[in-house]
Design a protein around this motif. Structure first.
Motif, PDB file in Angstrom:
ATOM      1  N   ARG A 125       0.621  -1.278  -0.001  1.00 33.53           N
ATOM      2  CA  ARG A 125      -0.070  -0.014   0.183  1.00 33.53           C
ATOM      3  C   ARG A 125       0.851   1.133  -0.004  1.00 33.53           C
ATOM      4  N   ASP A 129       0.757   4.155  -2.970  1.00 32.51           N
ATOM      5  CA  ASP A 129       0.803   5.483  -2.457  1.00 32.51           C
ATOM      6  C   ASP A 129       1.824   6.280  -2.774  1.00 32.51           C
ATOM      7  N   ARG A 143      -4.497   4.280  -0.514  1.00 32.07           N
ATOM      8  CA  ARG A 143      -3.515   5.127   0.136  1.00 32.07           C
ATOM      9  C   ARG A 143      -3.308   4.911   1.407  1.00 32.07           C
ATOM     10  N   HIS A 153       1.937  11.105  -6.744  1.00 30.28           N
ATOM     11  CA  HIS A 153       2.568   9.958  -6.064  1.00 30.28           C
ATOM     12  C   HIS A 153       3.987  10.877  -5.586  1.00 30.28           C
TER      13      HIS A 153
END
Length: 202
Positions: A125, A129, A143, A153
């Motif tokens: 994750r 993100d 995110r 990002h």
């Protein structure tokens, strides 16, 4: 035979010389094609000769400016975005770094390792993100460090230092609002002024 030599021998015995293997700074880095990422990582975990039962970390990497002047030697990589996993075998007390590259720089997609090492769920994750790497098959890919309305990002090399938007508390609406960044991008070059004889005899 040292522990590192034994690990190298076991890797060659189990995986052959199909995958590039680099020994540097007392560690081995194994590079796996994305289409074999899950299969090879499962073997690294389950094979008693290797027994990498712990995934310590997973990180995204953006190699877009790697090898440019001032960034070290030019190394031909097979893509811009990579995922790097650091593995530990508690049984054998050795470590291994494993890397794979997403084939599409515009939409980097890699298979998830969540089923192999569930502890990597949050790390994937984070890589999604910060770098925009999509881990296909991840049960909850969203995110984890930035806000839900965040654009872009932040760890990508082409992400502006000031970001795209800024947020502030609006007294009128009594909530946090987003607005375009008000800081103008500029390059700051520090000036160093030394007085004559600076540092002498002190």
């Amino acid at each position: 035979m040292t522990r590192l030599e034994t690990l190298k021998k076991n890797l060659l015995e189990r995986l052959g010389d199909t995958f590039p293997m680099v020994e540097q700074c007392g560690e081995i880095t194994l590079e796996i094609p994305a289409e074999q990422w899950v299969k090879v990582c499962t073997s690294l975990r389950d094979d008693p000769l290797l027994a990498f039962d712990v995934a310590v970390d997973l990180a995204g990497v953006d190699y877009s400016t790697y090898g440019l002047p001032g960034n070290g030697p030019k190394v031909p990589f097979s893509g811009r975005f990579a995922a790097v996993v650091h593995l530990l075998s508690v049984k054998h007390n050795w470590r291994l770094r494993v890397r794979t590259f997403a084939q599409n720089d515009d939409m980097p997609i890699l298979p998830t390792l969540f089923e192999v090492w569930p502890s990597l769920g949050w790390f994937e994750r984070e890589a999604f993100d910060m770098f925009g790497i999509i881990f296909e098959g991840h049960p909850d890919l969203r995110r984890i460090l930035t806000d839900y309305g965040f654009i872009g990002h932040p760890f990508r090399k082409d992400f502006p230092l000031s970001g795209y938007v800024e947020m502030r508390y609006d007294e009128e609406t009594q909530r946090v609002v987003y607005q375009p960044v008000t800081i103008e991008p500029r390059e700051i070059t520090p000036r160093v002024i030394r007085e004559e004889g600076y540092g002498a005899g002190r």
